[in-house]
Motif scaffolding. Sequence first.
Motif, mmCIF file in Angstrom:
data_model
loop_
_atom_site.group_PDB
_atom_site.id
_atom_site.type_symbol
_atom_site.label_atom_id
_atom_site.label_comp_id
_atom_site.label_asym_id
_atom_site.label_seq_id
_atom_site.Cartn_x
_atom_site.Cartn_y
_atom_site.Cartn_z
ATOM 1 N N TYR A 211 82.871 25.036 62.235
ATOM 2 C CA TYR A 211 82.147 25.207 63.651
ATOM 3 C C TYR A 211 80.825 25.565 63.157
ATOM 4 O O TYR A 211 79.853 26.043 64.205
ATOM 5 N N ASN A 212 80.082 25.236 62.265
ATOM 6 C CA ASN A 212 79.069 25.605 61.594
ATOM 7 C C ASN A 212 78.478 26.994 61.829
ATOM 8 O O ASN A 212 77.509 27.184 62.527
ATOM 9 N N LYS A 213 79.564 27.889 61.497
ATOM 10 C CA LYS A 213 79.145 29.424 61.869
ATOM 11 C C LYS A 213 79.431 30.143 60.484
ATOM 12 O O LYS A 213 80.007 29.521 59.433
ATOM 13 N N THR A 214 78.870 31.288 60.274
ATOM 14 C CA THR A 214 79.079 32.045 59.236
ATOM 15 C C THR A 214 80.601 32.685 59.185
ATOM 16 O O THR A 214 81.055 32.638 60.102
ATOM 17 N N PRO A 215 81.033 33.076 57.866
ATOM 18 C CA PRO A 215 82.573 33.485 57.915
ATOM 19 C C PRO A 215 82.685 34.735 58.584
ATOM 20 O O PRO A 215 83.668 34.940 59.331
ATOM 21 N N VAL A 220 84.776 37.835 63.559
ATOM 22 C CA VAL A 220 84.214 38.520 64.803
ATOM 23 C C VAL A 220 85.014 37.817 66.001
ATOM 24 O O VAL A 220 85.474 38.264 66.834
ATOM 25 N N ARG A 221 84.687 36.440 65.991
ATOM 26 C CA ARG A 221 85.319 35.725 67.342
ATOM 27 C C ARG A 221 86.733 35.843 67.133
ATOM 28 O O ARG A 221 87.382 35.815 68.172
ATOM 29 N N TRP A 222 87.364 35.519 65.752
ATOM 30 C CA TRP A 222 88.864 35.586 65.693
ATOM 31 C C TRP A 222 89.516 37.046 66.286
ATOM 32 O O TRP A 222 90.308 37.016 67.319
ATOM 33 N N SER A 223 88.704 38.298 66.055
ATOM 34 C CA SER A 223 89.120 39.532 66.340
ATOM 35 C C SER A 223 89.014 39.336 68.013
ATOM 36 O O SER A 223 89.955 40.229 68.873
ATOM 37 N N LEU A 224 87.955 39.027 68.688
ATOM 38 C CA LEU A 224 87.660 39.561 70.063
ATOM 39 C C LEU A 224 88.845 38.141 70.684
ATOM 40 O O LEU A 224 89.557 38.695 71.692
ATOM 41 N N GLN A 225 89.040 37.113 70.076
ATOM 42 C CA GLN A 225 89.947 36.225 70.792
ATOM 43 C C GLN A 225 91.589 36.434 70.614
ATOM 44 O O GLN A 225 92.351 36.383 71.644
ATOM 45 N N ARG A 226 91.807 37.490 69.614
ATOM 46 C CA ARG A 226 92.952 38.265 69.690
ATOM 47 C C ARG A 226 93.001 39.393 70.514
ATOM 48 O O ARG A 226 94.178 40.206 70.521
ATOM 49 N N GLY A 227 92.232 39.560 71.022
ATOM 50 C CA GLY A 227 92.133 40.967 71.976
ATOM 51 C C GLY A 227 91.859 42.187 71.505
ATOM 52 O O GLY A 227 92.216 43.423 72.099
ATOM 53 N N PHE A 228 91.088 42.127 70.350
ATOM 54 C CA PHE A 228 90.899 43.463 69.747
ATOM 55 C C PHE A 228 89.254 43.842 69.875
ATOM 56 O O PHE A 228 88.764 43.210 70.393
ATOM 57 N N ALA A 229 89.147 44.905 69.757
ATOM 58 C CA ALA A 229 87.368 45.551 69.656
ATOM 59 C C ALA A 229 86.898 45.682 68.361
ATOM 60 O O ALA A 229 87.084 46.589 67.547
ATOM 61 N N PRO A 230 86.377 44.376 67.811
ATOM 62 C CA PRO A 230 85.914 44.592 66.230
ATOM 63 C C PRO A 230 84.656 45.454 66.218
ATOM 64 O O PRO A 230 83.910 45.362 67.064
ATOM 65 N N LEU A 231 84.335 46.027 65.146
ATOM 66 C CA LEU A 231 83.527 46.891 64.878
ATOM 67 C C LEU A 231 82.660 46.511 63.542
ATOM 68 O O LEU A 231 82.857 47.108 62.527
ATOM 69 N N PRO A 232 82.022 45.310 63.316
ATOM 70 C CA PRO A 232 81.376 45.027 62.236
ATOM 71 C C PRO A 232 80.430 45.804 61.892
ATOM 72 O O PRO A 232 79.581 46.305 62.789
ATOM 73 N N LYS A 233 80.112 45.883 60.341
ATOM 74 C CA LYS A 233 78.991 46.879 60.008
ATOM 75 C C LYS A 233 78.397 46.062 59.297
ATOM 76 O O LYS A 233 78.531 45.113 58.366
ATOM 77 N N ALA A 238 68.996 41.500 60.480
ATOM 78 C CA ALA A 238 69.131 40.211 60.942
ATOM 79 C C ALA A 238 70.594 40.076 60.924
ATOM 80 O O ALA A 238 71.392 39.097 61.539
ATOM 81 N N ARG A 239 71.513 40.480 59.986
ATOM 82 C CA ARG A 239 72.986 40.331 59.861
ATOM 83 C C ARG A 239 73.720 40.834 61.247
ATOM 84 O O ARG A 239 74.491 40.535 61.697
ATOM 85 N N VAL A 240 72.992 42.150 61.495
ATOM 86 C CA VAL A 240 73.661 42.697 63.006
ATOM 87 C C VAL A 240 73.423 41.861 64.064
ATOM 88 O O VAL A 240 74.387 41.696 64.779
ATOM 89 N N ALA A 241 72.352 41.072 63.984
ATOM 90 C CA ALA A 241 72.212 40.285 65.064
ATOM 91 C C ALA A 241 73.181 39.169 65.081
ATOM 92 O O ALA A 241 73.698 38.301 65.956
ATOM 93 N N SER A 242 73.233 38.428 63.782
ATOM 94 C CA SER A 242 74.139 37.207 63.459
ATOM 95 C C SER A 242 75.514 37.634 63.848
ATOM 96 O O SER A 242 76.138 36.740 64.501
ATOM 97 N N ASN A 243 76.006 38.728 63.478
ATOM 98 C CA ASN A 243 77.435 39.083 63.697
ATOM 99 C C ASN A 243 77.796 39.067 65.384
ATOM 100 O O ASN A 243 78.945 39.170 65.467
ATOM 101 N N ALA A 244 76.653 39.033 65.968
ATOM 102 C CA ALA A 244 77.026 39.073 67.633
ATOM 103 C C ALA A 244 76.838 37.920 68.163
ATOM 104 O O ALA A 244 77.080 37.680 69.314
ATOM 105 N N ASP A 245 76.253 37.034 67.170
ATOM 106 C CA ASP A 245 76.235 35.771 67.996
ATOM 107 C C ASP A 245 77.563 34.685 67.945
ATOM 108 O O ASP A 245 77.486 33.782 67.272
ATOM 109 N N VAL A 246 78.207 35.026 68.744
ATOM 110 C CA VAL A 246 79.805 34.583 68.730
ATOM 111 C C VAL A 246 80.054 34.041 70.135
ATOM 112 O O VAL A 246 81.590 33.782 70.393
#
Length: 278
Positions: A211-215, A220-233, A238-246
């Motif tokens: 998918y040309n995405k970071t692990p 994060v996307r897997w967690s959202l598609q599974r119906g959870f509320a992920p809390l990435p730290k 820059a990584r905070v912003a990247s983690n939301a680009d899903v």
Amino acid sequence: MTASPLAIDTTVRLRSGYELPLLGLGVYMNDDAKTASLAALKAGYRHIDSARMYGNEAQVGEAVRESGIPRNQIYITSKVTNDDHGYEKTLAAVDESLKTFGFDYLDFMLIHSAMSDKPTRLATWKALIEAKKAGKIRSIGVSNYGVKHLEEIREAGLEIPDVNQIELQPLNQQKEIAEYCNTHGIFIEAYAPLMRTQWDVPAILEVAKKYNKTPAQILVRWSLQRGFAPLPKSANPARVASNADVYDFELSAEDVARIDALDRGKEGTITWNPVDVD
């Protein structure tokens, strides 16, 4: 619920009636939670997960005020520490957290873990119910609760938690707890969704490349598609912003299943995860 262009839910309505933004910033062990929180709010996060034991409630409060975003548009969580368990101590802890944040109310207060005895856990829960009735907390929940601990609340005839926040990532998917929560209408928040960066797993790396995405974005996307509320730290803006680009891609059912298959149960635990305490 609201949805992104790819029709994935971005909020969930809790039994309390409030809308929980699914993607949240975790600030565990972050000595500069203010910078991370400001970066998150700028990147579109509207959910920050703190706790009394993290020692950064004041920083989160400062970030919310400095962001310029109305307080009622940001969902703030804190948690009652083990040392604060008990009815009176919990009520005092809620007041202390409000003072430290500089807020009139908290969106969420959770019991951080079940690490006390049954009578004390139930007294702690009753105190949160009382604080909610008083308007100090809008929604209440638990964290690191196993089925046994959740059953204590139900069998006592008390209000059921809005959420149970547990370690939940591909290697440890907490299936028994997840099934119980789904059956009883308890929403699941997933802490450590990024596996503490221990994602050197062929399936995850290969899906990320596909998918040309970071692990991290894949997790994060897997967690959202599974119906959870992920809390990435992350403490890195820059990584905070990247983690939301899903929200510009969607994992296929095949790829979700491939990541699902990584589950090792309790052997896959990578964090604290005290769900089996007596």
